[in-house]
Scaffold this active site. Structure first.
Site, PDB file in Angstrom:
ATOM      1  N   TYR A 323       0.854  -1.192   0.000  1.00  0.00           N
ATOM      2  CA  TYR A 323       0.000   0.000   0.000  1.00  0.00           C
ATOM      3  C   TYR A 323       0.890   1.242   0.000  1.00  0.00           C
ATOM      4  O   TYR A 323       1.773   1.392   0.842  1.00  0.00           O
ATOM      5  CB  TYR A 323      -0.899  -0.041   1.229  1.00  0.00           C
ATOM      6  CG  TYR A 323      -2.041   0.954   1.274  1.00  0.00           C
ATOM      7  CD1 TYR A 323      -2.211   1.947   0.319  1.00  0.00           C
ATOM      8  CD2 TYR A 323      -2.980   0.895   2.296  1.00  0.00           C
ATOM      9  CE1 TYR A 323      -3.260   2.842   0.372  1.00  0.00           C
ATOM     10  CE2 TYR A 323      -4.048   1.783   2.377  1.00  0.00           C
ATOM     11  CZ  TYR A 323      -4.185   2.760   1.413  1.00  0.00           C
ATOM     12  OH  TYR A 323      -5.241   3.656   1.472  1.00  0.00           O
ATOM     13  N   CYS A 324       0.659   2.149  -0.948  1.00  0.00           N
ATOM     14  CA  CYS A 324       1.340   3.447  -1.007  1.00  0.00           C
ATOM     15  C   CYS A 324       2.865   3.255  -1.050  1.00  0.00           C
ATOM     16  O   CYS A 324       3.373   2.531  -1.892  1.00  0.00           O
ATOM     17  CB  CYS A 324       0.897   4.315   0.166  1.00  0.00           C
ATOM     18  SG  CYS A 324       1.450   6.038   0.092  1.00  0.00           S
ATOM     19  N   VAL A 325       3.609   3.867  -0.139  1.00  0.00           N
ATOM     20  CA  VAL A 325       5.069   3.802  -0.192  1.00  0.00           C
ATOM     21  C   VAL A 325       5.587   2.389   0.002  1.00  0.00           C
ATOM     22  O   VAL A 325       6.664   2.034  -0.486  1.00  0.00           O
ATOM     23  CB  VAL A 325       5.714   4.750   0.841  1.00  0.00           C
ATOM     24  CG1 VAL A 325       5.435   6.204   0.491  1.00  0.00           C
ATOM     25  CG2 VAL A 325       5.221   4.446   2.258  1.00  0.00           C
ATOM     26  N   GLY A 327       4.232  -0.109  -1.358  1.00  0.00           N
ATOM     27  CA  GLY A 327       4.160  -0.654  -2.704  1.00  0.00           C
ATOM     28  C   GLY A 327       5.385  -0.293  -3.512  1.00  0.00           C
ATOM     29  O   GLY A 327       5.866  -1.088  -4.337  1.00  0.00           O
ATOM     30  N   LEU A 352      -1.589  -1.036  -4.114  1.00  0.00           N
ATOM     31  CA  LEU A 352      -2.674  -0.127  -3.782  1.00  0.00           C
ATOM     32  C   LEU A 352      -2.143   1.300  -3.788  1.00  0.00           C
ATOM     33  O   LEU A 352      -1.294   1.651  -2.964  1.00  0.00           O
ATOM     34  CB  LEU A 352      -3.267  -0.474  -2.412  1.00  0.00           C
ATOM     35  CG  LEU A 352      -3.715  -1.930  -2.214  1.00  0.00           C
ATOM     36  CD1 LEU A 352      -4.273  -2.123  -0.805  1.00  0.00           C
ATOM     37  CD2 LEU A 352      -4.728  -2.342  -3.264  1.00  0.00           C
TER      38      LEU A 352
END
Length: 591
Positions: A323-325, A327, A352
């Site tokens: 998710y986010c960073v 990822g 994500l």
């Protein structure tokens, strides 16, 4: 308030004078007590003292020696005159636009019913539009500078809204008259509390607690390192997918954004749908991990968790979610495993709102200049880590109108407590960041875009190439995401070499992800035809109502549909790794 405020200004009685003098005296006492307490705690002296009061409240030294109603009326008219002059300087603004946009700041009927405030509102909106439009008309500046100027102008315009000041907000004036100033005293108390804690209050205090009504999905912490805790969730179905799923949340936030209340919990939904689920809970940085680097988060974080789960369950591979960073670092992890010929450890990867190529990153890219880096160095030089409240303030700035100024009005001017909201409680639950790694992330990835170049990033001395990644990938983006814009997330499709599925979800960075099917909110778009660009994808996309979660689950099951009984090591604490403590663990609660 009547159309002509002067006509209703009555001569104040002795009781009025005594009351408003008492109000101002109580305000001064609160300020002095706060100042004294701050001095006791060794804090720097705040800019408070005799004769001072918060500018937003509209009461200075003259506040206790003037008729309050006359002062308020004069303030409103002065603002109107000021805006009129401002408009003339910009070329003149005399009439309202043909079709006004809905604006929650001015939704109350008082903004339209009173001619003075109606004129203030219209003039402000017109001048704001003119100022923002001027940014696009400036010639001979590079795109990066234009974006900085647009952001600064928008921030200025939002800050200068007449709704943010007591004397030019009819709702605040009305409340002040109704409560005889008690709203301002309560608002001052709210403001001093926020100053003391160094953070704006966005949800009602005392309502939420991690482990009590947030992050309540049953499970156990089965491993703890100095960097993370590994949570294994208790299965609720007789059989589960053989290949487990491990979630890597961003280390800049608490993991329970994916495990809020049970009806919103992605974690609970996964478990209830027969997934053997694991969660990494990162440690909020302190001196013990102040020197953490990319190698730590990849090797001693993500790869370590992957190997731990594989060994525990006796499986060849796991599904991963970044998710986010997280990822972004997951992409580096996959490229590292590919380079080491260990790519079979990961069956699939779900991203994500994650970015791997930052050429079209969002407004956060504006905070990568030398002035930001110098500030980071100054803030972290003593302890080696960044206080999470600074990162929270940065994210709030990106949506200042909603995440800052609306609370200034509600909490400080109206004297209200904010409504209880679990998502905003999470948003305020800050996490400290290792200073060197945070700076390197901004410098190397956001600014240098080195992950997008072959060998631009090294993990444990191994050059990595995300273009070589062949792991099947599910890529989710939020249509209205201002942190990881969809055009930036799309670039994963241009890099990874394996099977890919792109899904564009309605809403933004959080609501676009945390969208349970039962809520029947928003929508998502898919396009199974080959697309070279996001524009091509959107042009031929098929819209589906509701959550994208079921689409992801169907895709996940196609990667490996085999199931096994939910017994033995599939139950937390029943395998080689014994339970350390109940979920959500202690790291998520550490401050």
């Amino acid at each position: 308030m009547a159309d002509d405020p002067k006509s209703t200004t009555a001569i104040p009685t002795l009781e009025d004078w005594q009351h408003w003098t008492l109000v101002m005296g109580r305000a001064q006492q609160m300020l002095m007590e706060f100042w004294a307490n701050q001095m006791k705690e060794g804090q720097a002296k705040p800019p408070f003292g005799p004769g001072w009061s918060p500018p937003a409240f509209g009461f200075g030294e003259q506040g206790s020696s003037s008729d309050p109603m006359a002062l308020m009326s004069a303030g409103a008219q002065a603002w109107a005159k000021g805006l009129e002059t401002w408009g003339k300087m910009l070329g003149g603004v005399t009439a309202a636009p043909a079709a006004e946009k809905k604006d929650r700041r001015f939704a109350a009927p008082e903004w339209s019913d009173n001619p003075i405030f109606d004129m203030i509102r219209k003039t402000y909106l017109q001048i704001s539009d003119q100022l923002l439009g001027t940014v696009d008309q400036i010639e001979n500046i590079d795109p990066g500078m234009r974006e900085k100027l647009r952001f600064a102008t928008r921030s200025f315009v939002d800050a200068m809204s007449p709704s943010n000041f007591a004397l030019t907000n009819p709702q605040v004036l009305k409340r002040t008259m109704e409560t005889r100033g008690e709203n301002l005293l309560k608002g001052l108390a709210n403001m001093l509390r926020d100053i003391a804690q160094g953070q704006l209050t966005q949800t009602k205090p005392g309502v939420f607690e991690v482990g009590r009504n947030l992050a309540t999905t049953p499970g156990k912490v089965i491993k703890q390192t100095k960097l993370y805790q590994l949570i294994q969730y208790t299965p609720t179905t007789d059989r589960v997918l053989k290949t487990p799923v491990v979630i890597f949340p961003p280390w800049i936030n608490r993991f329970y954004i994916l495990d809020l209340s049970p009806e919103k919990s992605f974690v609970k939904w996964c478990v209830d749908n027969g997934i053997s689920l694991f969660m990494v809970s990162w440690k909020s940085a302190d001196e013990s991990i102040a020197d953490a680097t990319l190698d730590d988060y990849v090797l001693r974080g993500q790869v370590d968790a992957i190997d731990t789960i594989r060994e525990l369950l006796g499986v060849e591979a796991v599904h991963t979610i970044g998710y986010c960073v997280a990822g972004t670092t997951l992409a580096a992890t996959l490229a590292y495993l590919q380079a080491k010929k260990e790519q079979k450890k990961v069956k699939s990867a779900t991203f994500l709102t994650a970015q791997v190529d930052f050429t079209e990153a969002g407004d956060l890219k504006l905070f990568t200049g030398p002035e930001t880096m110098s500030l980071l160095d100054e803030l972290t030089k003593e302890k080696g880590y960044l206080d999470g409240r600074y990162m929270a303030a940065t994210f709030n700035l990106l949506r200042g109108r909603d995440l800052i100024w609306s609370y200034v009005v509600n909490n400080y001017l109206m004297g209200e407590e904010p409504a209880p909201f679990d998502l905003l409680y999470w948003n305020s639950d800050t996490t400290n960041l290792p200073a060197g790694w945070h700076r390197d992330y901004l410098e190397s990835l956001y600014k240098g875009n080195k992950l997008a170049g072959k060998g631009g990033i090294k993990v444990a001395g191994v050059p990595v190439d995300i273009d070589a990644v062949k792991t099947p990938a599910y890529v989710q983006a939020g249509r209205e995401d201002h942190i990881a814009p969809p055009q930036s997330v799309w670039k994963i499709m241009n890099h990874f070499a394996g099977e890919k599925r792109f899904v564009l979800a309605g809403s933004g960075h959080i609501a676009g992800v945390v969208n349970p099917p039962a809520a029947q909110k928003y929508q998502y778009w898919v396009n199974d035809r080959p697309c070279g660009t996001l524009e091509d994808f959107v042009e031929g996309a098929e819209e589906h109502k509701g959550s994208w979660w079921p689409d992801w689950l169907e895709w996940l099951r196609k990667q490996d549909p085999e199931t096994v009984k939910a017994e033995g090591a599939r139950v937390p604490g029943k395998g080689k790794l014994k339970a350390i403590e109940d979920a959500p663990g202690s790291y998520v609660k550490a401050r």
